[in-house]
Write an enzyme that holds these catalytic residues in place. Structure first.
Site, short mmCIF file in Angstrom:
data_model
loop_
_atom_site.label_atom_id
_atom_site.label_comp_id
_atom_site.label_asym_id
_atom_site.label_seq_id
_atom_site.Cartn_x
_atom_site.Cartn_y
_atom_site.Cartn_z
N ASN A 28 -1.28 12.04 17.98
CA ASN A 28 -0.95 13.17 18.59
C ASN A 28 -0.16 13.37 18.90
O ASN A 28 0.28 13.96 20.59
CB ASN A 28 -2.67 13.47 19.95
CG ASN A 28 -3.96 13.32 19.35
OD1 ASN A 28 -4.24 13.83 17.97
ND2 ASN A 28 -4.32 12.84 20.23
N ASN A 78 0.28 18.26 19.04
CA ASN A 78 1.85 18.44 20.67
C ASN A 78 3.04 18.52 19.68
O ASN A 78 4.42 17.65 19.95
CB ASN A 78 2.17 16.84 21.39
CG ASN A 78 1.24 17.33 22.34
OD1 ASN A 78 1.23 18.16 22.63
ND2 ASN A 78 -0.04 16.01 22.77
N THR A 120 -8.66 13.91 28.15
CA THR A 120 -7.81 13.71 29.46
C THR A 120 -8.91 15.05 30.21
O THR A 120 -9.39 15.42 29.87
CB THR A 120 -6.59 14.24 28.66
OG1 THR A 120 -5.91 13.43 27.99
CG2 THR A 120 -5.95 14.77 29.85
N ARG A 136 -5.65 3.64 18.05
CA ARG A 136 -6.59 4.97 17.15
C ARG A 136 -4.77 5.80 16.96
O ARG A 136 -3.64 5.82 17.70
CB ARG A 136 -6.83 6.54 18.59
CG ARG A 136 -7.12 7.07 18.05
CD ARG A 136 -7.48 8.35 19.15
NE ARG A 136 -8.49 8.72 19.26
CZ ARG A 136 -9.09 10.38 19.45
NH1 ARG A 136 -7.88 10.89 20.67
NH2 ARG A 136 -10.18 11.34 19.37
N GLY A 184 -15.97 13.67 20.70
CA GLY A 184 -15.59 13.91 22.35
C GLY A 184 -16.44 15.28 23.16
O GLY A 184 -16.71 15.04 23.78
N ARG A 185 -15.76 16.20 22.73
CA ARG A 185 -16.09 17.72 23.29
C ARG A 185 -17.49 17.49 23.63
O ARG A 185 -17.97 18.65 24.68
CB ARG A 185 -15.67 18.53 22.36
CG ARG A 185 -14.14 19.19 23.03
CD ARG A 185 -13.45 20.12 22.72
NE ARG A 185 -13.63 19.60 20.70
CZ ARG A 185 -13.03 20.60 19.98
NH1 ARG A 185 -12.63 22.01 20.00
NH2 ARG A 185 -12.76 20.12 18.18
N HIS A 196 -3.08 3.82 22.09
CA HIS A 196 -2.53 5.48 21.68
C HIS A 196 -1.67 5.78 20.45
O HIS A 196 -0.41 5.36 20.94
CB HIS A 196 -2.75 6.12 22.65
CG HIS A 196 -2.94 8.12 22.55
ND1 HIS A 196 -2.27 8.52 21.33
CD2 HIS A 196 -3.31 9.07 23.48
CE1 HIS A 196 -3.23 9.19 21.69
NE2 HIS A 196 -3.35 9.52 22.96
N GLN A 244 -7.73 3.80 27.10
CA GLN A 244 -6.77 3.77 26.56
C GLN A 244 -5.47 3.98 26.90
O GLN A 244 -5.36 4.29 28.07
CB GLN A 244 -6.57 5.22 25.59
CG GLN A 244 -5.99 5.32 24.29
CD GLN A 244 -5.61 7.40 24.13
OE1 GLN A 244 -5.94 8.16 24.78
NE2 GLN A 244 -6.56 7.32 22.86
N TYR A 270 2.22 12.11 20.10
CA TYR A 270 2.81 10.86 21.26
C TYR A 270 3.78 9.68 21.74
O TYR A 270 4.21 10.06 20.04
CB TYR A 270 1.66 10.41 22.39
CG TYR A 270 0.83 11.15 22.77
CD1 TYR A 270 1.06 12.19 24.08
CD2 TYR A 270 -0.24 11.58 22.81
CE1 TYR A 270 0.85 13.23 24.57
CE2 TYR A 270 -1.17 12.99 23.41
CZ TYR A 270 -0.15 13.54 23.49
OH TYR A 270 -1.04 14.69 24.41
C1 8OZ Z 1 -5.43 17.31 25.76
C2 8OZ Z 1 -4.93 17.07 27.10
C3 8OZ Z 1 -3.97 16.46 27.66
C4 8OZ Z 1 -3.78 15.21 26.57
C5 8OZ Z 1 -4.70 13.60 23.54
C6 8OZ Z 1 -4.09 13.02 25.22
O1 8OZ Z 1 -4.52 14.71 22.94
C7 8OZ Z 1 -4.38 14.07 25.12
C8 8OZ Z 1 -3.78 15.11 25.87
C9 8OZ Z 1 -5.62 15.68 25.56
O2 8OZ Z 1 -4.28 12.81 23.14
#
Ligand code: 8OZ
Length: 364
Positions: A179, A236, A27, A228, A317-318, A176, A100, A181
């Site tokens: 994480n 979160n 993101t 994923r 990623g990073r 997705h 995604q 969501y």
């Molecule tokens: C970092 C900041 C905002 C969203 C995820 C889509 O963790 C994100 C995300 C990551 O999957």
């Protein structure tokens, strides 16, 4: 020793990938007005096109599915047109790219929702997490529980978004399911206390993810659909009392749907890999198609896991943020640049498209 290396081609369903290194979804909060990917996004992704597969940043399937400022969508024609510039730029470089598909559920704020409405969730339980809205970090809003008769509309939004992604030129989509969501909010009992067919048992909590996946597969084909998951990640503010049997069941069901890959965040997203016990090898054995491993991998760990047959592809990623030519650098044993955390989210070219490739590599 299997003799395979990360730098060898790999067949992913209908696609031939040039290597086993994947750009993980990241993101970056740089979408323009109308949540259209910026012109810079085409440059950013094409700079990283030497990865065997690129997975786009999380992209909301509807306004309701948005939880952060300036993230891109895939539900309007202008957004489709914006993404077309990205896919064309990546394909021109010989790369492959999946989009995604994202619905944040309760990880949102009333200021991002139509008419200031409450974000939606399986149950009216506020997440202990923050989001970025109105140019600042704020607590997420109190969500409302989705009614049973709203769920087909969410499945349909994912289906339509998958069709839109193909119209925008993507090679496939990643659902997705990780994480903290929406789809994971249904899966994990820390966020889901429903008493209908979408709550309670392992089967019921997996239902929405599996219905979404089946709808996407019917729309664009199993060979273009990945999922994923993050079985033990607390990202979160999410929690689960039974991740192993829950995700073993999900792996079996996704296997039956024939999806092309399962992308697994091993451990805490962006954090320790050993945050909680979990048998990833068991998932890998249950799921017969491609296993993409993610979280905290470096060349050494990825190479040893590949050698042991524990994963097929490895998502970084990073390391890709400040190293657009990560593949070439890993292959050459070249040093990796560090990214600037201040330019990670939002802004323009600085910290986005201005990280240089090493002289003489394809990402220049
Ligand atoms: C970092 C900041 C905002 C969203 C995820 C889509 O963790 C994100 C995300 C990551 O999957």
């Amino acid at each position: 020793m299997s003799g395979k290396t990360l730098f060898d081609p790999y067949t992913l369903g209908p696609l031939t990938l040039s290597n086993r290194i994947v750009l993980a979804p990241l993101t970056r909060n740089r979408a323009g007005a109308g949540f259209i990917p910026s012109e810079l996004a085409a440059t950013y992704y094409s700079q990283r096109a030497s990865a065997g597969l690129l997975i786009s940043e999380a992209t909301q399937i509807s306004q309701q599915g948005q939880g952060y400022q300036d993230t891109p969508g895939i539900y309007t024609q202008s957004q489709i047109d914006g993404w077309r510039k990205v896919t064309d730029a990546v394909h021109t470089k010989g790369g492959r790219i999946f989009l995604q598909l994202w619905h944040v559920g309760r990880v949102s704020h009333v200021d991002l929702q139509a008419n200031g409405a409450a974000p939606v969730a399986p149950s009216a339980i506020r997440a202990e997490t923050k989001t970025f809205a109105n140019n600042s970090f704020v607590d997420v809003s109190e969500p409302r529980a989705l009614a049973l008769d709203e769920l087909p509309g969410i499945v349909n939004d994912f289906r339509q978004a998958a069709a839109n992604a193909i119209a925008a030129g993507f090679d496939g989509v990643e659902i997705h399911g990780a994480n903290g969501y929406l789809l994971e909010q249904f899966i994990k009992d820390g966020a889901n206390v429903r008493t209908d067919a979408y709550g309670g048992s392992i089967e019921n909590r997996a239902r929405l993810l599996l219905e979404v996946t089946a709808a996407v597969v019917a729309e664009i084909g199993a060979g273009r659909t990945g999922v994923r998951i993050s079985p033990v990640s607390p990202a979160n503010g999410i929690s689960s009392s039974d991740p192993q049997p829950q995700f073993d069941y999900i792996a079996d069901q996704l296997n039956a749907l024939g999806i092309v890959y399962l992308h697994v965040v091993e451990g805490a997203t962006g954090g320790p890999r050993d945050v909680a016990p979990f048998d990833y090898d068991a998932l890998r054995r249950r799921f017969k198609n491609t296993y993409i491993a993610n979280n905290g991998y470096d060349l050494e760990l990825a190479t040893s896991r590949l050698d042991e047959g524990k994963a097929d592809l490895f998502a970084f990623g990073r390391p890709f943020i400040a190293n657009p030519d990560l593949v070439e650098r890993l292959k050459a044993g070249a040093p990796l640049a560090a990214f600037n955390p201040a330019t990670l989210y939002g802004g323009g070219a600085a910290g986005y498209t201005d990280y240089p490739a090493l002289a003489g590599t394809s990402a220049q």
